[in-house]
Each structure stands twice: as structure tokens, then as C-alpha cells.
Write an enzyme that holds these catalytic residues in place. Structure first.
Site, PDB file in Angstrom:
ATOM      1  N   HIS A  52       2.331  -5.069  -9.171  1.00  0.00           N
ATOM      2  CA  HIS A  52       1.333  -5.763  -9.985  1.00  0.00           C
ATOM      3  C   HIS A  52       0.579  -4.764 -10.845  1.00  0.00           C
ATOM      4  O   HIS A  52       0.751  -3.545 -10.707  1.00  0.00           O
ATOM      5  CB  HIS A  52       0.380  -6.588  -9.113  1.00  0.00           C
ATOM      6  CG  HIS A  52      -0.414  -5.835  -8.108  1.00  0.00           C
ATOM      7  ND1 HIS A  52       0.144  -5.174  -7.032  1.00  0.00           N
ATOM      8  CD2 HIS A  52      -1.760  -5.636  -7.994  1.00  0.00           C
ATOM      9  CE1 HIS A  52      -0.801  -4.616  -6.293  1.00  0.00           C
ATOM     10  NE2 HIS A  52      -1.976  -4.873  -6.866  1.00  0.00           N
ATOM     11  N   HIS A  54      -2.576  -3.789 -11.246  1.00  0.00           N
ATOM     12  CA  HIS A  54      -3.785  -3.046 -10.882  1.00  0.00           C
ATOM     13  C   HIS A  54      -3.546  -1.538 -10.998  1.00  0.00           C
ATOM     14  O   HIS A  54      -2.467  -1.035 -10.684  1.00  0.00           O
ATOM     15  CB  HIS A  54      -4.231  -3.400  -9.461  1.00  0.00           C
ATOM     16  CG  HIS A  54      -4.868  -4.757  -9.372  1.00  0.00           C
ATOM     17  ND1 HIS A  54      -5.090  -5.397  -8.172  1.00  0.00           N
ATOM     18  CD2 HIS A  54      -5.320  -5.610 -10.338  1.00  0.00           C
ATOM     19  CE1 HIS A  54      -5.657  -6.579  -8.394  1.00  0.00           C
ATOM     20  NE2 HIS A  54      -5.810  -6.717  -9.699  1.00  0.00           N
ATOM     21  N   ASP A  56      -4.305   1.058  -9.350  1.00  0.00           N
ATOM     22  CA  ASP A  56      -3.874   1.853  -8.207  1.00  0.00           C
ATOM     23  C   ASP A  56      -2.417   1.585  -7.822  1.00  0.00           C
ATOM     24  O   ASP A  56      -1.923   2.120  -6.828  1.00  0.00           O
ATOM     25  CB  ASP A  56      -4.800   1.639  -7.001  1.00  0.00           C
ATOM     26  CG  ASP A  56      -4.974   0.167  -6.630  1.00  0.00           C
ATOM     27  OD1 ASP A  56      -4.621  -0.705  -7.436  1.00  0.00           O
ATOM     28  OD2 ASP A  56      -5.479  -0.096  -5.527  1.00  0.00           O
ATOM     29  N   HIS A  57      -1.731   0.800  -8.634  1.00  0.00           N
ATOM     30  CA  HIS A  57      -0.300   0.563  -8.437  1.00  0.00           C
ATOM     31  C   HIS A  57       0.517   0.901  -9.683  1.00  0.00           C
ATOM     32  O   HIS A  57       1.704   1.204  -9.570  1.00  0.00           O
ATOM     33  CB  HIS A  57      -0.042  -0.899  -8.053  1.00  0.00           C
ATOM     34  CG  HIS A  57      -0.603  -1.258  -6.717  1.00  0.00           C
ATOM     35  ND1 HIS A  57       0.176  -1.337  -5.573  1.00  0.00           N
ATOM     36  CD2 HIS A  57      -1.862  -1.535  -6.322  1.00  0.00           C
ATOM     37  CE1 HIS A  57      -0.589  -1.658  -4.541  1.00  0.00           C
ATOM     38  NE2 HIS A  57      -1.836  -1.783  -4.970  1.00  0.00           N
ATOM     39  N   HIS A 108      -2.738 -12.607  -5.131  1.00  0.00           N
ATOM     40  CA  HIS A 108      -3.574 -11.415  -5.307  1.00  0.00           C
ATOM     41  C   HIS A 108      -3.775 -11.172  -6.798  1.00  0.00           C
ATOM     42  O   HIS A 108      -4.888 -10.945  -7.262  1.00  0.00           O
ATOM     43  CB  HIS A 108      -2.917 -10.213  -4.634  1.00  0.00           C
ATOM     44  CG  HIS A 108      -3.716  -8.958  -4.732  1.00  0.00           C
ATOM     45  ND1 HIS A 108      -4.878  -8.767  -4.032  1.00  0.00           N
ATOM     46  CD2 HIS A 108      -3.516  -7.829  -5.466  1.00  0.00           C
ATOM     47  CE1 HIS A 108      -5.372  -7.565  -4.323  1.00  0.00           C
ATOM     48  NE2 HIS A 108      -4.568  -6.980  -5.194  1.00  0.00           N
ATOM     49  N   ASP A 132       0.376  -5.782  -2.575  1.00  0.00           N
ATOM     50  CA  ASP A 132      -0.874  -6.252  -1.989  1.00  0.00           C
ATOM     51  C   ASP A 132      -0.795  -7.718  -1.581  1.00  0.00           C
ATOM     52  O   ASP A 132      -1.808  -8.427  -1.579  1.00  0.00           O
ATOM     53  CB  ASP A 132      -2.026  -6.050  -2.981  1.00  0.00           C
ATOM     54  CG  ASP A 132      -2.438  -4.594  -3.098  1.00  0.00           C
ATOM     55  OD1 ASP A 132      -1.842  -3.750  -2.411  1.00  0.00           O
ATOM     56  OD2 ASP A 132      -3.346  -4.291  -3.895  1.00  0.00           O
ATOM     57  N   HIS A 171      -1.158  -0.414   0.806  1.00  0.00           N
ATOM     58  CA  HIS A 171      -2.351   0.319   1.231  1.00  0.00           C
ATOM     59  C   HIS A 171      -2.352   0.546   2.737  1.00  0.00           C
ATOM     60  O   HIS A 171      -1.775  -0.233   3.496  1.00  0.00           O
ATOM     61  CB  HIS A 171      -3.619  -0.454   0.858  1.00  0.00           C
ATOM     62  CG  HIS A 171      -3.799  -0.638  -0.616  1.00  0.00           C
ATOM     63  ND1 HIS A 171      -4.315   0.328  -1.441  1.00  0.00           N
ATOM     64  CD2 HIS A 171      -3.507  -1.698  -1.407  1.00  0.00           C
ATOM     65  CE1 HIS A 171      -4.341  -0.118  -2.679  1.00  0.00           C
ATOM     66  NE2 HIS A 171      -3.861  -1.345  -2.697  1.00  0.00           N
TER      67      HIS A 171
END
Length: 280
Positions: A52, A54, A56-57, A108, A132, A171
Site C-alpha cells: 500500500h 503509506h 513506511d511501505h 487499512h 498492514d 510491522h
């Protein structure tokens, strides 16, 4: 499946096809670290599978695309940086002997995609890169979706995969998830055992990933919405309402204490400040 890298509490993965020494990355959030691993393993990075958009990905996509001409970037959301191939639910990809089935799991984010992976003629169990959507002992927050969508994701899509499937999530939040699971089911011995194990791993700074789907059904409350103890905790019986109540309770459960300026610390650890430091 090779190559698990943890940066803070985030995971990115590098899967290597041995015969060709070609590699596929999942959620390449830290490009410099990923390139270090690629060089160390002496492989050619051919593609990125992004779960996805975001940061942090997907933060590393643009930089990697510039550094590696011809790099393919797969995802289900136009917000994914450097996207070259938009994939759909059930679509299958091949990278040498590595096979990938795309599993669309919106909730998410509205464009979240999981990747089910296996290798031809390999005795190893298949792998699920769940981003996530599904965590060890938990599930993702419903930022852009509904409990109905997450129930479908967990029961009809991911929950229908082979039980020996290894779960590689986005995570490291296993201890927090299992503490909540223990609150939901205080008599569940599997939760107690897994939590004790996860705490020991955490103390030794070792990953708790992967788990297996078979294990998740034993201790993950979000996969146990039809269990009497879970329904009793939520005061609901309809699975979607049980899930909705669980997510609400988890969102407010013992939120970890924030460190001083956590975003700044994370940015420093990931090298975001290096260009500024180099100028001095």
C-alpha cells in the site's frame, strides 16, 4: 523465502530466485538499506511488490526506480510511488520459479494488496506478505475501510489460504497485539504461550515474524470472531460486529508511550536527515 530486514518496527523483504539470482522486494521502504542487501547477496533486483501507499511501505520506490532503470513496481493503488504495473485481485505474476498471486484486501487503505507467494518444485510452505492487513496476533486499523471489508479479508481471502502458509507482516507489534489478545481471552493457553515467546524474542531484539495461518487461528482474536470467549468479551455475536468491537477496543488499548519526537527519531534512523547533515 529469503531476506527479512527490520528497521525500527517496520519490515521489508527480499525474495531471491536462486537459479537466476534475481530478486523481488516487498515494501521497499528503506532504499539504501535494501541496496546494501542486494549488493551483499549479489542479486539483481527485478521488481518491487508494494502492499500500500503509506510512506513506511513505499517510500523507497521513486529512488530505486531512478537508480535501477527498468525496475518494475507493482501495486493496486495509484498513490503508490513509481508504479509501473497496477495489479488486480487474483492476478498472478511470475519471476522465474517464484509465483505470486495478488490478493486485494481493502480496509487499512482502499488500495491495499497482499501477495501470496510460492516457488515451483519447492518443499517450502507458501508465504503471505500481508502488509498492514494481518499481523501476528492482530490486524490493521480501518483507516479507509469498514469492518465488513476486513471481515471479508480475514475470513474469505486470507483465512482461506493453506493453513501452513507463513505470514510475513509489515510491522513488529506482536507483543502489544498478544497483550490485547490475552485481555480478550485470558484463559487461552495458546495466547499465553505465544506472548511469553514473543516477549523473549523482543528482549533479544529478534523478530517474531513469520507465524503461520494455522497458529494465527489459535491466538489472533481477529480470526476468532466466532469463538464464544471472543464474543463474550465484545458483547456481540454477529461476526462483523464482533470484529468492529475488537478493533475499537484494540485502538484504545494501552497505547505505547511515545518517545521524544518519535517521527524525527525514525526519520534520522532511516537516513532522511543525511542530505541536510552532509551540507554542513
Amino acid at each position: 523465502m529469503e531476506g527479512l530486514e527490520r528497521v525500527q518496527d517496520n519490515y521489508m523483504y527480499l525474495v531471491i530466485e536462486e537459479s537466476s539470482r534475481h530478486a523481488v522486494a516487498v515494501d521497499a521502504a528503506v532504499p539504501r538499506r535494501l541496496l546494501e542487501i542486494v549488493r551483499k547477496e549479489d542479486v539483481v533486483l527485478k521488481a518491487i511488490l508494494t502492499t500500500h501507499h503509506h510512506w513506511d511501505h513505499a517510500r523507497g520506490n521513486e529512488e530505486l526506480a531512478q537508480l535501477l532503470p527498468g525496475l518494475q513496481v507493482f501495486g493496486a493503488d495509484e498513490r503508490v510511488g513509481a508504479l509501473t504495473h497496477r495489479v488486480s485481485h487474483g492476478q498472478e505474476l511470475a519471476f522465474g520459479s517464484i509465483r505470486v498471486r495478488c490478493l486485494f484486501t481493502p480496509c487499512h487503505t482502499s488500495g491495499h494488496m497482499c501477495y501470496f507467494m510460492w516457488e515451483d518444485d519447492s518443499p517450502d510452505a507458501p508465504a503471505l506478505f500481508s502488509g498492514d492487513t494481518l499481523f501476528v496476533g492482530g490486524c490493521g486499523q480501518f483507516f479507509e475501510g469498514t469492518a465488513e471489508q476486513m471481515l471479508t479479508n480475514l475470513t474469505q481471502i486470507l483465512g482461506a489460504l493453506p493453513r501452513d502458509t507463513k505470514v510475513f507482516c509489515g510491522h513488529e507489534c506482536t507483543v502489544r497485539n498478544l497483550k490485547f489478545a490475552l485481555k480478550v481471552e485470558p484463559e487461552n493457553e495458546k495466547v499465553k504461550e505465544k506472548l511469553a515467546w514473543a516477549k523473549q524474542r523482543d528482549d533479544e531484539d529478534l523478530p517474531t515474524v513469520p507465524s503461520t495461518l494455522e497458529e494465527e487461528f489459535l491466538y489472533n482474536p481477529f480470526l476468532r470472531v466466532t469463538e464464544e470467549a471472543v464474543q463474550r468479551f465484545t458483547g456481540r455475536t454477529e461476526p462483523v460486529e464482533v470484529l468492529r468491537a475488537l478493533r475499537s477496543q484494540r485502538d484504545n488499548f494501552k497505547k505505547p508511550k511515545e518517545r521524544l519526537n518519535p517521527q524525527a527519531v525514525l526519520a534520522f534512523d532511516w537516513g532522511l536527515f543525511e542530505p541536510f547533515l552532509e551540507k554542513k
